[in-house]
Design a protein around this motif. Structure first.
Motif, PDB file in Angstrom:
ATOM      1  N   LEU A 131      -2.880 -11.037   3.298  1.00  0.00           N
ATOM      2  CA  LEU A 131      -2.578  -9.534   3.782  1.00  0.00           C
ATOM      3  C   LEU A 131      -2.623  -9.388   5.439  1.00  0.00           C
ATOM      4  O   LEU A 131      -1.912  -8.727   5.711  1.00  0.00           O
ATOM      5  N   LYS A 174       0.571  -8.225   7.628  1.00  0.00           N
ATOM      6  CA  LYS A 174       0.367  -7.357   8.428  1.00  0.00           C
ATOM      7  C   LYS A 174       0.911  -7.852  10.201  1.00  0.00           C
ATOM      8  O   LYS A 174       1.574  -7.036  10.847  1.00  0.00           O
ATOM      9  N   GLU A 175       0.316  -8.928  10.616  1.00  0.00           N
ATOM     10  CA  GLU A 175       0.268  -9.185  11.775  1.00  0.00           C
ATOM     11  C   GLU A 175       1.322 -10.171  12.148  1.00  0.00           C
ATOM     12  O   GLU A 175       1.738 -10.220  13.310  1.00  0.00           O
ATOM     13  N   LYS A 215       6.314 -13.377   5.860  1.00  0.00           N
ATOM     14  CA  LYS A 215       5.962 -12.289   5.047  1.00  0.00           C
ATOM     15  C   LYS A 215       6.517 -12.320   3.775  1.00  0.00           C
ATOM     16  O   LYS A 215       5.986 -12.066   2.735  1.00  0.00           O
ATOM     17  N   SER A 233      -4.555  -1.605   1.073  1.00  0.00           N
ATOM     18  CA  SER A 233      -3.976  -2.117   2.396  1.00  0.00           C
ATOM     19  C   SER A 233      -2.382  -2.508   2.524  1.00  0.00           C
ATOM     20  O   SER A 233      -1.675  -2.300   3.049  1.00  0.00           O
ATOM     21  N   GLU A 256      -0.477   0.738   2.401  1.00  0.00           N
ATOM     22  CA  GLU A 256      -0.257   1.147   3.706  1.00  0.00           C
ATOM     23  C   GLU A 256       0.521   0.448   4.493  1.00  0.00           C
ATOM     24  O   GLU A 256       1.226   0.912   5.509  1.00  0.00           O
ATOM     25  N   CYS A 257       0.594  -0.818   4.167  1.00  0.00           N
ATOM     26  CA  CYS A 257       1.539  -1.684   4.946  1.00  0.00           C
ATOM     27  C   CYS A 257       3.135  -1.419   4.652  1.00  0.00           C
ATOM     28  O   CYS A 257       4.092  -1.479   5.576  1.00  0.00           O
ATOM     29  N   GLN A 317       4.221   2.414   6.199  1.00  0.00           N
ATOM     30  CA  GLN A 317       4.116   2.267   7.614  1.00  0.00           C
ATOM     31  C   GLN A 317       5.508   1.291   8.257  1.00  0.00           C
ATOM     32  O   GLN A 317       5.872   1.514   9.236  1.00  0.00           O
ATOM     33  N   SER A 318       6.015   0.608   7.117  1.00  0.00           N
ATOM     34  CA  SER A 318       7.346  -0.197   7.569  1.00  0.00           C
ATOM     35  C   SER A 318       8.643   0.353   7.539  1.00  0.00           C
ATOM     36  O   SER A 318       8.572   1.310   6.163  1.00  0.00           O
ATOM     37  N   THR A 363       6.568  -5.520  -1.237  1.00  0.00           N
ATOM     38  CA  THR A 363       4.938  -4.852  -1.847  1.00  0.00           C
ATOM     39  C   THR A 363       5.129  -4.327  -3.272  1.00  0.00           C
ATOM     40  O   THR A 363       4.189  -4.477  -4.036  1.00  0.00           O
TER      41      THR A 363
END
Length: 960
Positions: A257, A261-262, A269, A294, A297-298, A301-302, A311
């Motif tokens: 995760l 995200k980062e 990914k 998480s 949320e990922c 937000q994308s 996801t």
């Protein structure tokens, strides 16, 4: 399960016909191996896997692999490559090699060659054999040495062997781990070689300490080498290690995760999503609420659809597991106070109407699983799920692409699941399917019809009002004879049969026949007739089978089709039964039995050695015997009128102390009928236990027939023979029983009605009265009025499983017995091979094999001393778990009693649920027990001494 031939295969000292076939085939291949032409040698080598498949027992496999090892030792590299490929294809037969040391010795001698290619092939050969030589130190040393070679081919082969040995040997994995780490961290190691070395570390899962140290090394590597390829390989190896060792899975989820995200790279990914999905599938219980939050949320937000798709693919895997319960409810197990996170619902509601079919399909899957699996707190999501399914159906039904078709399959699966868990949603789902059925493409109509039939089988939501709409559609599609149109004709006919499962009107039958005559081929007609037989439309099925009799390609097919036609005619005779008309019922049963006798004769003629039709013949014989038992019981009930009790019946009852004797001969006839129905129930149970390869619907059908026999037997006992001690609780149908089909619903309804009638009449009137006999007749007619369903296994075997047994020692000829002395024990070795068809384990898998060995004395020899009864027979049972479809065990048998004994070995299988299936095969050998020479000599000496003493006594008496 198809029963294998019981003759032993390749047993020690045997010279049977099968052994000669195997030996001659091996000699033929050996002749090719000895040829001077390279092409003939290669052809002989590549034919060995077929030989192993046909004769999969250790003696032949051992000899064959030793010959291949000789070719590997003296041949060129091309021959060695062929032997390597044969070894890799026959990996499951390697453990049957008896002389492992000799085999390894011949192969390993090539490792000292000066040719690096020969050494590389040898290393790959050793890696392929790692399952049988996991702890050979010379192989371990050679692999370590070759990892330092300057030849790239040899190094790659050493990496291949190291990976295989690491998976099998704990010692090798612990010893090689540091060397692999040093090579990866070394500056002299090329990057490509490092990428090949890293996956070896996924096999360091033999203990927690080794797994933890390897994980530390991998985390160090992923920080030292941030390039895309190194990060992808290292992360995936770390995921595989965590999944295999079951250690640090939460940490690995957090790590994935974090990279999701980062890390901005798409490839990283994508790899993170794949590994998260793998962990979601293997260990869903390890996912915490924070992990799922998480992930949501990922995605929220994308702005990228690809990220949301990844996801949702992970969430769709998690949504059908316990992870959803952990996400929605408190960790303390308080199910009354649900937590209401909005992120997951917001994400799926945002994406379920997306133009991307795959994205919408995953969203619908999550929404359906939440709506169907969780409790009443989420009732508001049910309508959202239905609307999302309708939207996806409209979106994909107009497209022919692969993505649209996969999304449609997902939607149909969700529809069936949703209607099963929420029956009140069936009507809107069916209406949306019928609406789209007119406008969809043919590729979408076929699975749409399958889904419609599956929903209608669960719940009777297709009424006669929809039949006209379906017939209009049937007329419309039957305009061409393409393969898709043929498939669509079958699928839509199945929906029509489900909509009306008793009798079709003449108009509907006329439309179907007209369309089939216009565009359908013989195979399509047969498939539709088969569907009609499954749904109980026997009048339609009989007409279609009759039309196919002149279109078959062989005599066996003709007899098969003719038997199906006769069975349909027989069941059609029972369709017109009326209540309380026993004379009409007798006439209908007699007419049905006439057709059934014709059908069983044709069915017997249709069987062949390769397809013996064992289940079909036994099922039909049981149906015939059941109808005869019904007919006999009705005649017994009528005998109360035609043959009433005699005038002295009361006196006979008082004299015998049996009050039922006052009813006359009907009492004994009822006892006979009750025992007959119990015997039929036992035979149905035996048929159930022997049908390991059958689908669940077929097994349920057999179970319903067994319950019918038990119901009638119980009714006779409760009404007439023993009304005082009759219990109705164990026979009563539970209200929670879920019916999979209309046939099952009808049968369960009849069972409940019969039990209710019998219970209402029980103990009210003394037996036997006309009310009791009329109740039994009504029960029989009610059972016969439900059209019999011929399920899938009657026509089609999807899963095929057979067992071959080999016994040693075995006689030279089948009639010759094995000799053994009575003071010794016979060591009987039983070997077996499990053979599968094209879809192994489709319905159920074999967990273990139960072997039962029994012996009985056939002819007793001359014996001076008495033998206890328990010493005359043997009864031994063992359970053995097959490995790579092979099992072997031994039995010690005593034959104290002199004479000829018959030893029977019977195999049964145990599936993954622990259910025993008495499938066979059954093998019998003859054993002759003989007296040992020392005991025989001692006995003769004692007899001579006794005769001499008796002679002296006679001489002494003569003197006096």
């Amino acid at each position: 399960m198809a029963l294998a031939a019981s003759r032993p295969f390749l047993s020690e000292g045997g010279y049977g016909e099968q052994e000669m076939d195997a030996n001659s085939a091996l000699m033929e291949l050996d002749k090719g191996l000895r040829s001077g032409k390279l092409g003939e040698q290669c052809e002989a080598v590549v034919r060995f896997p077929r030989l192993f498949q046909k004769y999969p027992f250790p003696i032949l496999i051992n000899s064959a692999f030793l010959k291949l090892a000789d070719i590997f030792r003296v041949g060129n590299n091309f021959l060695r490559m062929c032997v390597l490929k044969v070894t890799q294809q026959s990996e499951k037969h390697l453990e049957k090699i008896l002389n492992v040391d000799e085999f390894v010795k011949r192969v390993f001698s090539v490792i000292h060659s000066n040719d690096p290619v020969a050494r590389a092939i040898t290393l790959r050969m050793l890696g392929s054999m790692a399952s049988i030589i996991p702890d050979r130190k010379n192989a371990h040393h050679s692999i370590r040495q070759s990892l330092d070679s300057h030849d790239n081919i040899e190094v790659e082969a050493a990496i291949f062997a190291a990976a295989h040995f690491s998976a099998q040997s704990k010692d090798f994995a612990a010893g090689i781990c540091n060397k692999i780490g040093e090579m990866i961290e070394g500056l002299a190691t090329p990057v490509d070689l490092k990428l090949k070395l890293i996956p070896i570390l996924q096999h360091m899962h033999h203990d927690a300490t080794l797994a933890s140290s390897t994980r530390v090394l991998l985390q160090k590597l992923v920080a030292l080498y941030p390039s895309t390829r190194m990060v992808i390989v290292t992360l995936h190896t770390c995921t595989q290690l965590a999944a295999s060792s079951l250690v640090d899975i939460p940490k690995q989820i957090q790590l994935l995760l974090q990279y999701l995200k980062e890390d901005p790279r798409k490839a990283v990914k994508r790899l993170s999503f794949q590994d998260l999905k793998l962990l979601a599938h293997k260990t869903p219980h390890m996912w915490s609420r924070d992990n799922i939050q998480s992930l949501c949320e990922c995605a929220l937000q994308s702005p990228y659809d690809s990220l949301k798709l990844g996801t949702l693919s992970v969430l769709s895997t998690l949504s059908g597991t316990i992870a959803m319960n952990q996400y929605y409810y408190n960790a303390q197990g308080n199910t009354t106070a649900p937590v209401h996170p909005d992120d997951l619902i917001k994400l799926v509601q945002e994406c379920c109407y997306h133009s991307n079919c795959a994205l919408a399909a995953h969203s619908v899957t999550v929404l359906t699983n939440i709506a169907s699996c969780l409790e009443k707190d989420f009732l508001s999501l049910e309508q959202d799920a239905v609307f999302a399914l309708e939207s996806l159906l409209v979106l994909c039904s107009q497209e022919n692409g692969v993505g649209a078709q996969n999304a449609l399959k997902t939607a149909f699966t969700c529809m069936v699941k949703l209607t099963r868990s929420r029956p009140h949603l069936s009507q809107p789902v069916v209406e949306s399917l019928l609406t789209q059925l007119h406008n969809a493409q043919d590729t979408a109509r076929i699975p749409m019809c399958h889904s419609l039939a599956a929903i209608a089988m669960q719940l009777p939501v297709l009424g006669e009002g929809i039949l006209g709409e379906l017939m209009d559609l049937y007329k419309m599609i039957g305009s061409s004879s393409t393969d898709k149109q043929q498939e669509l004709l079958v699928a839509l006919a199945a929906v029509i049969f489900v909509a009306n499962q008793k009798t079709l009107s003449s108009e509907v039958k006329g439309v179907i026949k007209q369309q089939l005559e216009n565009v359908a081929n013989g195979w399509t007609v047969y498939r539709i007739a088969r569907q009609a037989s499954r749904m109980g439309n026997h009048d339609m099925a009989g007409d279609l089978y009759h039309g196919l009799l002149t279109q078959v390609a062989s005599e066996h097919f003709y007899f098969w089709i003719n038997s199906l036609k006769e069975f349909s005619r027989a069941e059609q005779c029972l369709a017109g039964l009326q209540d309380s008309e026993s004379s009409v019922a007798l006439a209908c049963i007699a007419e049905a039995l006439k057709y059934y006798q014709r059908g069983i004769a044709s069915l017997t003629a249709a069987s062949t050695p390769s397809n013996p039709l064992t289940f079909q013949c036994e099922f039909v014989k049981l149906r015939i015997d059941m109808l005869q038992a019904f007919s006999q019981l009705i005649c017994t009930c009528n005998s109360l009128k035609t043959s009433p009790p005699p005038a002295i019946a009361t006196a006979i009852a008082m004299a015998s102390g049996n009050d039922l004797q006052r009813c006359g001969r009907i009492t004994n006839q009822m006892k006979i009928s009750m025992e007959e129905f119990r015997s039929l129930a036992t035979r149905y149970h035996d048929l159930y236990q022997s049908s390991f390869d059958a689908d669940s619907a077929t097994l349920r059908n057999v179970e319903l027939q067994q319950q019918s026999c038990l119901l009638i037997s119980h009714s006779i006992e409760a009404l007439i023979l023993d009304p005082d001690s009759a219990s109705f609780q164990e026979y009563s149908c539970s209200g929670n029983v879920y019916a999979e089909s209309e046939y099952e619903r009808s049968m369960l309804s009849v069972f409940a009605q019969v039990l209710e009638d019998v219970e209402a009449l029980n103990r009210k009137y003394p037996p036997v009265s006309y009310l009791h006999t009329m109740c039994l007749c009504r029960a029989i007619i009610s059972l016969l009025k439900v059209p019999l369903s011929f399920q899938r296994y009657f026509f089609q075997k999807i899963q095929s499983t057979s067992i071959k047994l080999a016994l040693s020692p075995s006689p030279r000829t089948p009639t010759e017995p094995i000799t053994v002395q009575n003071n010794q024990q016979l060591a009987l070795k039983v070997e077996g091979v499990i053979q599968h068809g094209s879809k192994p384990g489709f319905f159920r898998k074999i967990q273990a094999v139960c072997l039962n060995v029994s012996s009985s004395l056939q002819t007793k020899g001359v014996q001076d001393y008495k033998v206890l009864l328990e010493n005359m027979t043997n009864e031994v049972e063992q359970r053995v778990e097959p490995h790579n479809d092979y099992f072997s065990t031994q039995f010690l048998l005593c034959f104290v009693a002199l004479g000829n004994h018959s030893v029977t070995v019977e195999a049964s299988v145990i599936d993954s649920n622990g259910i025993i299936w008495k499938t066979g095969p059954k093998t019998t050998i003859a054993v002759k027990s003989m007296e040992d020479p020392f005991s025989q000599q001692l006995r003769l000496q004692q007899q001579q001494q006794q005769s001499q003493q008796s002679q002296l006594q006679r001489n002494a008496l003569c003197r006096f």
